[in-house]
Design a protein around this motif. Structure first.
Motif, PDB file in Angstrom:
ATOM      1  N   ALA A  44       0.838  -1.195   0.000  1.00  9.84           N
ATOM      2  CA  ALA A  44       0.000   0.000   0.000  1.00  9.84           C
ATOM      3  C   ALA A  44       0.874   1.246   0.000  1.00  9.84           C
ATOM      4  O   ALA A  44       2.091   1.180   0.160  1.00  9.84           O
ATOM      5  CB  ALA A  44      -0.918  -0.021   1.231  1.00  9.84           C
ATOM      6  N   SER A  45       0.230   2.372  -0.165  1.00 10.60           N
ATOM      7  CA  SER A  45       0.936   3.650  -0.184  1.00 10.60           C
ATOM      8  C   SER A  45       1.748   3.840   1.096  1.00 10.60           C
ATOM      9  O   SER A  45       1.273   3.543   2.192  1.00 10.60           O
ATOM     10  CB  SER A  45      -0.101   4.769  -0.312  1.00 10.60           C
ATOM     11  N   GLY A  46       2.995   4.301   0.939  1.00  8.41           N
ATOM     12  CA  GLY A  46       3.828   4.593   2.104  1.00  8.41           C
ATOM     13  C   GLY A  46       4.528   3.398   2.715  1.00  8.41           C
ATOM     14  O   GLY A  46       5.111   3.488   3.788  1.00  8.41           O
ATOM     15  N   CYS A  47       4.514   2.232   2.015  1.00  4.51           N
ATOM     16  CA  CYS A  47       5.111   1.027   2.608  1.00  4.51           C
ATOM     17  C   CYS A  47       6.616   0.931   2.364  1.00  4.51           C
ATOM     18  O   CYS A  47       7.281   0.045   2.886  1.00  4.51           O
ATOM     19  CB  CYS A  47       4.423  -0.232   2.079  1.00  4.51           C
ATOM     20  N   THR A  50       8.533   2.197  -3.277  1.00  6.08           N
ATOM     21  CA  THR A  50       9.144   3.120  -4.240  1.00  6.08           C
ATOM     22  C   THR A  50      10.520   3.572  -3.763  1.00  6.08           C
ATOM     23  O   THR A  50      11.458   3.694  -4.555  1.00  6.08           O
ATOM     24  CB  THR A  50       8.213   4.331  -4.478  1.00  6.08           C
ATOM     25  N   GLU A 164       5.181   1.912 -10.693  1.00  7.89           N
ATOM     26  CA  GLU A 164       3.734   2.056 -10.947  1.00  7.89           C
ATOM     27  C   GLU A 164       3.489   2.373 -12.430  1.00  7.89           C
ATOM     28  O   GLU A 164       2.786   3.332 -12.753  1.00  7.89           O
ATOM     29  CB  GLU A 164       3.154   3.187 -10.079  1.00  7.89           C
ATOM     30  N   HIS A 197       0.905  -1.072  -6.253  1.00  6.58           N
ATOM     31  CA  HIS A 197       0.022  -1.273  -5.086  1.00  6.58           C
ATOM     32  C   HIS A 197      -1.132  -2.188  -5.483  1.00  6.58           C
ATOM     33  O   HIS A 197      -1.992  -2.488  -4.668  1.00  6.58           O
ATOM     34  CB  HIS A 197      -0.535   0.074  -4.602  1.00  6.58           C
ATOM     35  N   VAL A 379      -5.052   0.284   0.010  1.00  2.00           N
ATOM     36  CA  VAL A 379      -4.999   1.689  -0.378  1.00  2.00           C
ATOM     37  C   VAL A 379      -4.856   1.740  -1.892  1.00  2.00           C
ATOM     38  O   VAL A 379      -3.984   1.115  -2.463  1.00  2.00           O
ATOM     39  CB  VAL A 379      -3.796   2.375   0.304  1.00  2.00           C
ATOM     40  N   ASP A 381      -4.129   4.248  -3.955  1.00  2.00           N
ATOM     41  CA  ASP A 381      -3.297   5.208  -4.696  1.00  2.00           C
ATOM     42  C   ASP A 381      -1.857   4.770  -4.657  1.00  2.00           C
ATOM     43  O   ASP A 381      -1.455   3.957  -3.841  1.00  2.00           O
ATOM     44  CB  ASP A 381      -3.424   6.626  -4.109  1.00  2.00           C
ATOM     45  N   GLY A 382      -1.070   5.307  -5.540  1.00  2.00           N
ATOM     46  CA  GLY A 382       0.344   4.933  -5.602  1.00  2.00           C
ATOM     47  C   GLY A 382       1.107   5.551  -4.468  1.00  2.00           C
ATOM     48  O   GLY A 382       0.554   6.262  -3.640  1.00  2.00           O
ATOM     49  N   GLU A 383       2.406   5.272  -4.417  1.00  2.00           N
ATOM     50  CA  GLU A 383       3.178   5.768  -3.296  1.00  2.00           C
ATOM     51  C   GLU A 383       3.801   7.095  -3.631  1.00  2.00           C
ATOM     52  O   GLU A 383       4.349   7.267  -4.685  1.00  2.00           O
ATOM     53  CB  GLU A 383       4.293   4.770  -2.988  1.00  2.00           C
TER      54      GLU A 383
END
Length: 383
Positions: A44-47, A50, A164, A197, A379, A381-383
């Protein structure tokens, strides 16, 4: 046609981490991406996925640890000196150049004069031979993405990093491009490291998936193995849907017997990643498509030896290929069941009393000390 480099080797990250002040984006991790594989970093975003990719690219400086490509330490090399190329979500094509010149850009920058044959090979690889003289704005999003891939691959990188890359495409085109990228990777045989994601995207394309959560790799493996044998609640919930039922271990052996939902359920001991002492708590996991539903009137038709739980249908959704049921039961308030629409039982409507039953071998066991809902809300959205 193959562009495979003779030089190369695995991408190996050893003790790699990234902190920004007091925030740790990536905790120290060791990761090996086998040469020639299609490898996905999923989360998920923020993991931290990236950030990890950018450390391989050299676009982000690692706080600790080392990046190896084969036996070569590339940790301190600037991005342009690393034998890697990156394809981003925003394709960043040059709008004033036609497709041929966009693809040839890297070669021309290195002073290579005769680019015609190489560009033609790349156009053939990404199946855009008829579009050589068009400008980017005359192409669809999926075609632009393929130009971006061709532009990166023409430099013969040992590793292609994809951040992504399909995020901007609509669902149908994204699915098409998943197969397209997989075909290209198989054909050129170089290492692809893909950040996404989107669980389906990772499962469709990658040989190996690293599921990331909170700057750590939760679990690493082949898509089918991660799906069938999740070792944490996060992986069980993040990859698809899992029914997790709390229970107490009654007896151990080759099979564990667990008291749950007012009855007894069994599972193979080898499919349990939790401590298996008698009296211990356990989360029993079962995927929705592994469960069959029988109307309560037909309860006696359920074969012996199957795990069974009684309940009441609270919701049903017809999805075309399947019907998705939500069942309330002593084992859980919202158990999910996906039944293929082969012979639909018209009695299975909200309010119907039912028996859920499944093969005990399809059950997995997780440590009950974990958050039962971890990873359940993906989530988008992308990161």
């Amino acid at each position: 046609m193959t562009q495979q480099q003779t030089a190369g080797g695995d991408v190996r990250l050893t003790g790699i981490s990234k902190t920004y002040g007091s925030f740790t984006a990536v905790h120290p991790l060791d990761l090996t991406v086998p040469q020639g594989s299609f490898f996905a970093l999923l989360g998920a975003s923020g993991c931290g996925k990236t950030t990890t990719l950018r450390m391989i690219a050299g676009l982000e400086e690692a706080t600790t640890g080392t990046v190896f490509l084969g036996d070569r330490d590339i940790t301190d090399l600037p991005p342009y000196k690393r034998p890697v190329n990156t394809v981003f979500q925003s394709y960043a094509l040059f709008p004033h150049l036609d497709i041929t010149e966009n693809i040839a850009f890297g070669l021309r920058r290195r002073g290579i004069k005769s680019v015609k044959k190489q560009v033609e090979d790349m156009l053939e690889l990404v199946q855009l031979g008829d579009f050589a003289r068009r400008k980017p704005h005359q192409l669809s999003g999926g075609q632009q993405q393929r130009v971006a891939v061709a532009r990166a691959l023409i430099n013969h990188p040992q590793v292609l990093l994809l951040d992504e890359p399909l995020g901007a495409l609509d669902l149908k085109l994204r699915r098409q491009m998943q197969l397209e990228l997989k075909r290209i990777q198989t054909e050129v045989g170089i290492t692809f490291v893909h950040v996404t994601h989107d669980q389906e995207e990772a499962m469709t394309m990658a040989d190996t998936v690293a599921v990331m959560n909170g700057g750590r790799v939760e679990q690493l493996g082949a898509p089918a193995d991660l799906y069938e044998n999740p070792r944490t609640t996060f992986v069980a919930n993040f990859l698809g849907t899992s029914n997790l039922i709390e229970g107490e271990i009654l007896s151990t052996g080759e099979e564990l017997t667990v008291s749950a939902g007012g009855g007894k359920l069994t599972l193979p001991r080898e499919r349990c990643s939790a401590p298996t002492a008698s009296g211990g708590r356990l989360l029993l996991g079962i995927r929705p498509e592994k469960i069959s539903l029988a109307h309560a009137d037909d309860a006696d038709t359920v074969a012996p030896g199957r795990n069974r739980v009684t309940g009441r249908v609270t919701d049903s959704s017809f999805i075309g290929v399947s019907t998705q049921y939500v069942v309330e039961s002593p084992a859980g308030t919202a158990l999910q069941v996906y039944e293929q629409n082969i012979e639909r039982d018209t009695r299975l409507v909200p309010g119907a009393e039912v028996v859920l039953h499944w093969n005990p071998a399809h059950t997995f066991g997780l440590d009950a000390a974990q958050d039962i809902d971890a990873g359940a809300t993906s989530v988008e959205d992308g990161e």
